[in-house]
Design a protein around this motif. Structure first.
Motif, short mmCIF file in Angstrom:
data_model
loop_
_atom_site.label_atom_id
_atom_site.label_comp_id
_atom_site.label_asym_id
_atom_site.label_seq_id
_atom_site.Cartn_x
_atom_site.Cartn_y
_atom_site.Cartn_z
N LEU A 69 0.82 -1.21 0.00
CA LEU A 69 0.00 0.00 0.00
C LEU A 69 0.86 1.26 0.00
O LEU A 69 0.53 2.24 -0.67
N ASN A 70 1.95 1.22 0.74
CA ASN A 70 2.78 2.42 0.85
C ASN A 70 3.60 2.70 -0.40
O ASN A 70 3.76 3.86 -0.79
N SER A 71 4.10 1.66 -1.02
CA SER A 71 5.11 1.86 -2.06
C SER A 71 4.63 1.54 -3.48
O SER A 71 4.95 2.27 -4.41
N LEU A 72 3.89 0.46 -3.66
CA LEU A 72 3.57 0.00 -5.01
C LEU A 72 2.20 0.44 -5.49
O LEU A 72 2.02 0.66 -6.69
N LEU A 73 1.24 0.55 -4.59
CA LEU A 73 -0.10 0.93 -5.02
C LEU A 73 -0.13 2.29 -5.72
O LEU A 73 -0.83 2.44 -6.73
N PRO A 74 0.58 3.32 -5.24
CA PRO A 74 0.57 4.59 -5.98
C PRO A 74 1.02 4.46 -7.43
O PRO A 74 0.49 5.15 -8.30
N HIS A 75 1.96 3.59 -7.70
CA HIS A 75 2.42 3.42 -9.09
C HIS A 75 1.37 2.74 -9.95
O HIS A 75 1.26 3.02 -11.14
N ILE A 76 0.62 1.83 -9.36
CA ILE A 76 -0.47 1.19 -10.11
C ILE A 76 -1.55 2.20 -10.42
O ILE A 76 -2.12 2.22 -11.53
#
Length: 1895
Positions: A977-984
């Motif tokens: 949630l912290n690192s990868l979700l924003p990129h998706i």
């Protein structure tokens, strides 16, 4: 058959074939020869390691040489580079080279000096009898045993034959064979290329190769770029390798620390290379650490040294011959620096060599290289030049300390120490306590040589902008400025002061020097002065000695960062500690006569010069400026001169041959031996007794002996200089090739010891002979064998024959063999003499290589062979590696993963392989690593893959739901949630990469106009929680950027945020990709509803495979069948039956991956060939990417639940929605083919590019609202709109505020459509006051202009008008008059602003009847804003705005509401007059009354009858007006609107003309307690990580019939396990249903246990469940089938506790009543090992176990209160202490070696593993804490009295939060507790079998 060339075997160098110290060819002659024959300019050549050269050549030149097999006519010179720049590129420490250039290594072999025997027949490569062994399979037991038997038989037979019949058999001459040709054939066979003739005589060109040459070479051999032959020389051109194994053990020892597997794998690769060389018929020579080249991934390549193939020149002195002539002759011959360090130290202490010579020798031994900017030799600054001849510096302190001061050094050390301690608690130590960073930095080096360095070099290293006056102008300023030490040029080179720059003057020398040469002479004399000599040993201790590490370094403020930071990156330079003992001082003596002037010499010449003032082998000391005069120097030194003979003794066993001249001594004595008469003999005796000896003041008679003792201790303890002397006689044998194989194995044994003794051997010369190396390591092995890794101790003992004495091992005189150091026994421990093939066999016990080394080596070889052959690896390359991965990981241990990971990370950093590597490798690698290590090692490269923008085929793989599930399960929910979700989420807007990712990081420079009205959307909260990108970790290169939006063609339509042609609209949808990975939520959650079907739930399901093939078929086919008809149906399924939500646990991991081999069989479209398939359009790829990301976001929304979806998805989507309107290009109108389809819609508007970009984001936002209900719109989206349009901190608009206004209006339109009538009327006042009025304020303001100009203001005007119309149509005519009058008035005021400003002027207010808010106050009118207003509020806008409101509220009411009605009417009339007749025919002309200039009310116009009502074509429903789509026929309301400045039209964003859409009823809709909990959570800051407990009941789980014993959440936090006394383990879902009062049913019940189950947990690595009731059950969490049962326990000693080892270990630990810990590997049956605790009787039973997060230690809690801490690898007790006074109830381990324990003595204690006292101690006054869990830095604990307490893990001073559970929320007695860390929810189990979920 072998060929030999006889060489002379010389004494001490006899252990080598050729002594390593001989000069094969002088460097100058070698350079000139290469320049002549290879046509490479000598300025592009530099010295390499050993006798090799480094050449700086173009890559085209090298490619031509390799491809054309012909030497180019000449090697081009680098253009635009100075000689200094080219020289710097030749240095090893420089890694970045200009594009198109590279470095190669040149090895040269003189044909006339060949002295090496090689095997002319490949079958005899290993020596006749061994050829049979090559054909045996040594990896099998039978083959290995056969090899051993045959070899032992042959060796014993040969030994017997040699002893018995050798002398009787006449010697048979071997046929002569050309040694050169055999050597060339062997080299060609080894390197896979033939020799190229470069001589002028074409008739001498070599013929075809006599042996077949295969281009495939052994990957562990350094390949040859080309083999060249001239008339006299052989050249081997090889790639230049920057790092060797010596660099690792000397400069980066931490890279091999704590890992025996790494060292073993290095040796495994070396043996592979040696085996390949032996098979080719070549020996490896004097194998050393410098011959082993490697890279960051520890891939070893052996470089054979051709210098070992030559014999020494006649007359060259080697070994003992050179030593016999004495060190004095060596000094006179200019070879002092080549002496070993003990001899150098002895000579310097006794004054035989100068300070300069000794210091340069120390620099050479540490590896410092002249001219290397990063590792140049250093000398001390001795004076400060502030006075005549300078003031002497304090050499007891470093220059850094003198320059910075003690306070700054102490501050640096303390600050980094505090950061180090803090980092240790969090697990990341980014700071290391230190004082200094370096001795000489590259910046300082270039500043020193700024006068002689080109400007371009200075600008690239010192400062980018050229400022000549910023460089020190004088030597005094230079010495005071620099914190680093001096360089030798200031003592030797007078040209260093002369500037080559026109604007930089020469470096000023002190005024007491008349010339540069004089300064050099005086400076050199000062270095050799007595004052410096007496203190120089202190500087040596600081720079090269024992004060670099340990307590002495701290005491001297000399802790160097390079030595303590534990860096693991490779480097070829660094601070090297030569001595670990105090350096002895120099014994100053001799004459004080100043030395002769120093002639100007270069640095290279200075290293070989004769010491200054060498008189009778003593270096006289000079006097500095503050020294005494010549007449005063014979005072305290008289006695020292008198004892010089004693002081000048050489090392042990080597007395000095020349004594210093005796000096006068002030001693008055009578010689008792003089003849005297008997008469005066008594008087003489009396006089002798009364005589006085006058000694100097402070004379210490033992000083000389003490100094000598210090020197001896220094030599013996610090340098290990006492080596046995073994004299070998000269022999001239012709040994077989097997002898050279033995010599190679002996060198290999020496190599093993040197790896571990590198720090002890750091003073050894780089080119030390093999025999000297053997003697040194043998002595160290005898005394320090424990320093060698245990797996290699037996190997070192066997290879070096440590069990035999040196006298017995070495052959007696007359039998010495020049081919090896010694001879192995024929049979040793049942095995033949060692060989590479024998040691590599898994059946050989000499070196216990792990079983996974063989597949790991194959993996590495495949990696490098494919990488070298083709740079375009892509999918097939990754797939070939992936096929080997399963077999590799099946056998691999955790240490092996450290070797494998660098290769995987390298693949993930390459643009061509990154996506495929993530898709294929992430799941198996992360499964082996476990969540903790996967997050640590794989998260950063994954971020790099997601951040790389550009068009990459199959990129959409990373956005499918099956891959996202893997990310969540393997990394953990919170890191995802912290690192990868924003990129998706960023993909939805077409933004990728770190720069676009800043949108999710919140406020930037343009955020100053954003208001802080909402606590939920403050500037701080705008940043995503833990938002990070890979730029802060790893520097990955970017791919191709597509940040610029593509343009639409006429036949394309923008659908769902991506470009598609008409034919492609139906063919590309996510539903076509797969029924499993790309569906909406229900399809994803409905997977696995059939629990009896293993195929549907199998981790190796083939659906994912089919999904990728289907997806690729979409990429291949230009069109297809099918459509998007199933989209809404899938969503309806989600919103329907909630019980089917997420039937399969989210933890399902899909292992299947696409098979690239199936790509050829994929269906192709008509006329599409393979070339067209490779050239797929970017639009298609972008279409699939958008669709995949959109569906995945919807699926995630259902999986995460309402709170996490709102916190992480909705918040970020809202920020992204705003970014879609950022920039002037996003405000351009676009024309779509279906614009005319909805022209009858009153609120239909023209779209801008930002609308198209934002469409996927808006679709996802509305899906969240459909799933969780209207509160998402009213509490979150509407609040964010108010935040966007609210007044900012500044009255000026910026780009972000402009985008916020546009996005806020658009989002508000969408919100109103989905609001119910009741909700709309409730929030209508807020809409008017908080949204519409602020927007109109900015829209009609003449004080501020829009950053994007009139276009942005025009778009805002159109969208605001559309929003007002939408609100009016929703609420109806009556409510419009009541609620919207002010809004309409404010809007139409905009038509009068520019006119009134012109009339009134900038200093007057507008008329009282006008808009009172137009007050200039302290601001003046903005001319740009006025121009924008005139363009926006034009005739066309007046026409478009007036008509609908006239229709809605009537003519009379609009005149009443709009105060400037006449002006607006006038503008509309003018617009009609200007419109041509042709344009009016395309629309319905408005019927206007011509009488008296008044309009005809629209109510009076006849409209089409809709059959419902008689109003203006609308249907009145409550207080709103609804217009049927088929009844609207007024095209005048939607006149053609084209891009500005063409006519505008009224606009809206609703499709199909819907003014209202009902939100579907979903079982996941928020209500009751779930709504209250959700409202509280979204109000919290995303940076708030504390656990807040409010006793909000959310769910009840009833099913157990007994006490709940264990609660454990599964990865993803959508399911949890519970174990109870009823002998069952149940799997429960954690989705939100109902209002919080609903009871949930278990999803699955495991009932195979026979007793009460007290432990149930999910194994991280295997993703399977482990439960224990006295026996251990391993079962599948998806099917419930038992996999394995461990039940072999003694019934008298039952299991008392159990716990799992963290991944990558796959073990479970159990304890029994007899205090034994049992370890079971879950992957295989049976016991792994066990540790028996030696406890006393009072220890009691083991109650609980806790394993540290690293898996290195396990804590055992006893019923007596004792805690035992054990090492899980060895079973050794690390610590035992009594933690509590009574029974320990529970133990938990946390990061940072923290242990938490609770006991029945009412205490809760926090321990540090290394501390004796508790870190924190809490005591409960009423009842003990019997259950607790950890949440970050907090402890959530429960008691039997149903009290929940929250304690701080780090700070005991923080208040304790204590809550008593109410009977309404929890009934029964609390027995177990579990935390959902990411969702911050609490699971509570009771004694009645009921589980409650509370918030």
């Amino acid at each position: 058959m072998f060929v030999y060339l006889k060489v002379r075997f010389c004494g001490e160098a006899g252990g080598c074939i050729i002594n390593a110290q001989h000069q094969v060819m002088s460097m100058d002659s070698l350079v000139s020869r290469v320049e002549k024959e290879l046509v490479i300019d000598h300025r592009q050549l530099g010295p390499g390691e050993g006798c090799s050269l480094v050449a700086y050549v173009p890559t085209k030149w090298l490619s031509s040489l390799k491809d054309r097999k012909l030497l180019p006519s000449c090697c081009p010179r680098p253009e635009g580079l100075t000689d200094a720049e080219v020289t710097s590129f030749l240095q090893r420490s420089v890694s970045k080279l200009p594009a198109g250039w590279t470095r190669v290594s040149l090895q040269v072999l003189r044909k006339s000096h060949l002295a090496y025997p090689v095997s002319p027949d490949l079958s005899c490569a290993t020596g006749g009898a061994e050829s049979r062994a090559n054909s045996l399979d040594l990896n099998s037991v039978s083959g290995f045993m056969q090899h051993v038997a045959e070899q032992n038989y042959r060796n014993l037979w040969r030994m017997t034959q040699g002893r018995s019949v050798h002398s009787a058999v006449p010697h048979r001459e071997k046929p002569a064979v050309c040694c050169l040709e055999v050597l060339k054939a062997a080299l060609s066979r080894l390197y896979g290329c033939s020799f190229i003739w470069i001589g002028g005589d074409s008739s001498r060109e070599p013929g075809p190769s006599p042996v077949p040459i295969s281009r495939e070479t052994q990957p562990n051999l350094l390949p040859a770029e080309a083999l060249l032959e001239s008339a006299q020389l052989l050249y081997v051109i090889q790639p230049f390798c920057q790092y060797s194994l010596r660099d690792v053990v000397i400069y980066s020892p931490a890279k091999l620390a704590n890992s025996n597997a790494k060292v073993l794998f290095l040796l495994y690769q070396v043996l592979q290379a040696m085996q390949a060389a032996h098979q080719a018929g070549l020996a490896c020579g004097s194998l050393s650490l410098t011959h082993l080249k490697l890279d960051e991934r520890l891939h070893v390549q052996l470089q054979l040294s051709l210098s070992d193939y030559e014999r020494p020149e006649a007359g060259e002195l080697t070994g003992e011959e050179a030593g016999d002539q004495g060190s004095e002759q060596a000094a006179l011959s200019g070879q002092l620096e080549e002496l070993p360090l003990p001899a150098l130290a002895t000579h310097w202490v006794h004054g035989r060599i100068s300070n300069f010579t000794y210091l340069m020798a120390l620099n050479r031994l540490t590896g410092r290289r002249a001219g290397d900017p990063n590792y140049h030799p250093v000398l001390p600054w001795v004076v400060d030049f502030t006075a005549p001849y300078g003031k002497f510096r304090d050499l007891r302190k470093s220059k850094f300390r003198l320059n910075k001061g003690d306070k700054q050094l102490d501050f640096t050390y303390e600050m980094t120490k505090e950061a180090f301690v803090a980092g240790g608690q969090t697990g990341e130590q980014l700071h290391v306590p230190h004082h200094i960073s370096d001795v000489l930095s590259d910046i300082t080096f270039y500043v020193y040589k700024a006068r002689r360095t080109p400007r371009s070099v200075l600008c690239s290293h010192v400062r980018s902008q050229w400022e000549a006056n910023e460089y020190p102008a004088s030597m005094e300023r230079m010495q005071s400025w620099t914190p680093d030490e001096c360089i030798p040029e200031f003592y030797t080179d007078p040209t260093i002061f002369q500037s080559i720059h026109s604007d930089m003057p020469d470096l000023d020398i002190p005024t007491w020097c008349s010339s540069n040469q004089e300064f050099i002479d005086i400076h050199r004399k000062l270095l050799e002065s007595k004052e410096v000599s007496l203190s120089l040993h202190h500087w040596i201790d600081l720079t090269f000695g024992y004060k670099l590490t340990g307590r002495e370094a701290v005491r001297s403020k000399n802790v160097c960062l390079h030595l303590v930071d534990g860096h693991t990156h490779l480097t070829s330079y660094g601070v090297v500690q030569l001595f670990d003992q105090p350096h002895p001082p120099r014994l100053c003596g001799g004459s004080c006569t100043p030395p002769h002037p120093v002639p100007p010499i270069s640095l290279k010449e200075a290293a070989d010069t004769q010491p200054l003032g060498a008189v009778n082998d003593l270096v006289v000391e000079t006097v500095g400026s503050e020294g005494q005069g010549p007449g005063d120097c014979l005072k305290e030194e008289d006695l020292e001169e008198g004892t010089e003979a004693l002081d000048s003794l050489s090392g042990p066993g080597k007395p000095s041959e020349v004594s210093p001249p005796a000096a006068a001594c002030n001693v008055t004595m009578v010689d008792c031996r003089a003849p005297s008469s008997r008469g005066n003999r008594g008087a003489a005796s009396q006089e002798l007794l009364e005589a006085k000896i006058q000694l100097p003041e402070g004379f210490n008679p033992l000083q000389s002996l003490e100094e000598l003792e210090k020197l001896d201790n220094f030599l013996l303890r610090g340098l290990y200089s006492e080596l046995p002397e073994v004299v070998l006689q000269d022999q001239d044998p012709q040994p077989p090739f097997s002898q050279f194989v033995q010599r190679d194995m002996q060198a290999f044994g020496i190599l093993i010891a040197e790896i571990f003794f590198a720090q002890r051997l750091r003073a050894q010369a780089l080119d030390a002979p093999l025999w000297d190396r053997f003697l040194a390591v043998r002595k160290l092995c005898v005394h320090h064998m424990r320093e060698i890794a245990p797996p290699l101790q037996h190997a070192a003992s066997t290879l070096l024959q440590l069990h035999e004495s040196l006298e017995e091992l070495v052959k007696p005189p007359g039998q010495a063999d020049w081919s090896s150091l010694f001879e192995y026994r024929a049979v040793c421990e049942g095995l033949p003499p060692p060989s590479p093939g024998q040691l590599l066999s898994p059946c050989c016990p000499t070196i216990p290589f792990p079983h996974y080394f063989s597949p790991l080596h194959r993996f590495v070889c495949t990696y490098y062979s494919h990488w070298a052959e083709d740079g375009d690896q892509g999918r097939d390359f990754v797939f070939a590696l992936w096929q080997q991965l399963d077999q590799l990981l099946e056998k691999m241990q955790p240490e092996g993963l450290e070797i494998l990971l660098p290769f995987v990370l390298a693949l993930m950093s390459n643009d061509l392989t990154a996506v495929y590597t993530a898709w294929y490798f992430f799941e198996p690698i992360s499964r082996a690593l476990g969540p903790r290590n996967a997050t640590r090692y794989l998260l950063k490269p994954l971020l790099g893959v997601y951040e790389k923008p550009g068009y990459v085929c199959s990129r959409f793989y990373l956005y499918t739901d099956c891959f996202v599930v893997q990310l969540i399960v393997r990394l953990g929910l919170q890191p995802f949630l912290n690192s990868l979700l924003p990129h998706i989420l960023q993909v939805l807007t077409g933004h990728e990469g770190p720069e676009e990712g800043r949108v999710l990081e919140g406020a930037g420079d343009d955020e100053e106009g954003v208001s802080d009205m909402s606590a939920s959307y403050s500037n701080t909260d705008l940043k995503a929680t833990g938002q990070c990108d890979s730029s802060s970790f790893i520097d990955f290169s970017s791919g191709i950027s597509f940040s610029e939006q593509a343009e639409l063609t006429e036949n394309e339509e923008f659908q769902n945020g991506i470009f598609l042609s008409d034919r492609e609209q139906e063919s590309v949808s996510l539903g076509k990709l797969s029924d499993k990975s790309s569906n909406s939520d229900s399809s994803a959650e409905d997977r696995g509803t059939d629990w009896d079907s293993k195929e549907r739930l199998s981790l190796r399901s083939t659906d994912s495979h089919q999904e990728v093939k289907l997806a690729e078929s979409l990429l291949v086919q230009p069109g297809g069948e099918g459509g998007e008809e199933g989209g809404m149906e899938e969503e309806d399924d989600v919103e329907g039956d909630g019980d089917d939500e997420g039937t399969a646990p989210e933890d399902t991991v899909f292992y299947s991956v696409p098979d690239p081999k199936d790509r050829a069989s994929l269906p192709k479209g008509n006329g599409v060939d393979e070339e067209e398939e490779e050239l797929l359009s970017e639009g298609k790829e972008q279409k699939i990417l958008f669709d995949t990301a959109c569906k995945t976001v919807k699926w995630l929304t259902a999986k995460l639940g309402p709170t996490l979806s709102s916190r992480y998805i909705v918040r970020n989507l809202l920020r992204l929605f705003t970014s879609c309107y950022l920039g002037s290009e996003k405000h351009q109108f676009v024309s779509l083919d279906d614009d005319a389809a909805d022209v009858g819609n009153v609120c239909e508007c023209r779209l801008v590019l930002g609308d198209l970009t934002a469409r996927p984001v808006l679709e996802c936002l509305m899906y969240v609202a459909q799933l969780y209900g209207e509160p998402v719109l009213t509490y979150q989206c509407f609040t964010y709109v108010m935040y966007l349009v609210g007044p900012g901190n500044s009255w000026r608009l910026n780009s972000r505020k402009e985008a916020g206004l546009l996005s806020g209006v658009v989002l508000m339109q969408k919100i109103i459509v989905y609001l119910s009538d009741t909700t709309l009327m409730d929030v209508l006042p807020k809409i008017n006051q908080e949204v519409l009025l602020p927007v109109l304020e900015a829209l009609t303001s003449p004080y501020t202009s829009f950053p994007s100009g009139a276009q942005a203001r025009s778009v805002l005007c159109v969208k605001t008008l559309s929003l007002i119309v939408l609100v009016c149509l929703r609420i109806g005519q009556e409510m419009v008059t009541q609620h919207m009058s002010e809004i309409l008035c404010r809007f139409f005021e905009g038509f009068s602003v520019s006119t009134d400003v012109e009339q009134v002027g900038a200093s007057e207010r507008l008329k009282p009847g006008g808009p009172g808010h137009f007050d200039s106050q302290d601001r003046g009118w903005d001319p740009t804003a006025l121009q924008e207003l005139q363009k926006v509020f034009s005739l066309e806008m007046a026409y478009s705005a007036y008509v609908p409101f006239n229709c809605l509220i009537g003519d009379a009411m609009i005149k009443k509401v709009v105060w400037n009605h006449d002006h607006v009417w006038k503008l509309m009339t003018q617009y009609q007059e200007t419109v041509s007749v042709q344009s009016l025919e395309s629309a319905i002309v408005l019927s206007l009354g011509a009488q008296h200039g008044k309009s005809v009310p629209f109510q009076d116009r006849p409209l089409a009858d809709d059959g419902v009502t008689g109003t203006f074509g609308s249907v009145t429903v409550g207080n709103r007006i609804e217009i049927p789509a088929d009844s609207v026929s007024e095209p005048c309301l939607s006149a053609q609107v084209k891009q500005s400045p063409t006519p505008l039209a009224l606009a809206g964003c609703q499709q199909g003309g819907a003014l209202k859409q009902e939100l579907p009823r979903s079982t996941r809709m928020l209500c009751g307690n779930w709504l209250a909990y959700w409202q509280y959570e979204i109000g919290l800051s995303q940076y708030d990580t504390h656990f807040h407990f409010h006793q909000i009941r959310l769910q009840t789980f009833a099913g157990h019939t007994g006490t709940i014993k264990s609660l454990s959440s599964m990865s993803g936090e959508n399911f949890f396990l519970s174990a109870g006394r009823d002998r069952t383990v149940r799997l429960w879902p954690l989705y939100n249903y109902g209002d919080g009062m609903r009871e949930m049913e278990p999803r699955f019940v495991y009932s195979e246990h026979r007793k009460s189950v007290f432990y149930a947990h999910q194994a991280e690595a295997l993703q399977q469940v482990v439960s224990c009731d006295g026996t251990i059950h391993l079962w599948d969490q998806f099917t419930g089938k038992t996999i394995r049962v461990f039940n072999g326990f003694d019934t008298r000693n039952p299991i008392t506790a159990a716990t799992l080892m963290p991944a990558p270990q796959s073990s479970v630990i159990t304890s029994t009543a007899d205090s034994v810990l049992h370890f079971f590997d879950l992957r295989k049956p049976g016991l792994q090992h066990e540790f028996r605790l030696n406890t006393n009787v009072t220890a009691g039973l083991i109650r609980c176990l806790a394993v540290s997060p690293t898996g290195r230690s396990v804590a055992v809690g006893f019923s007596s209160g004792y805690i035992y801490l054990l090492d899980t690898r060895t079973g050794l007790l690390l610590k035992v202490w009594q933690a509590h006074d009574s029974d320990i109830l529970q133990l938990k381990s946390a990061e940072g070696n923290v242990l938490v324990s609770s006991s029945t003595d009412h205490s809760l204690t926090i321990w540090k593993e290394c501390d004796q006292k508790p870190f924190h101690h809490y005591r409960s006054p009423s009842d003990p804490v019997h259950t607790f869990d950890l949440h970050g830095n907090e402890i959530v604990a429960g008691t039997v009295a149903n009290r929940i307490g929250i304690y701080s893990l780090l700070d005991s001073s923080l208040p304790i939060s204590m809550n008593k559970l109410s009977s309404e929320n929890f009934r029964g007695t609390l027995t177990s507790l579990g935390i959902l860390p990411t969702k911050r929810l609490l699971l509570l189990g009771s004694d009645n079998g009921v589980i409650r979920l509370l918030a």
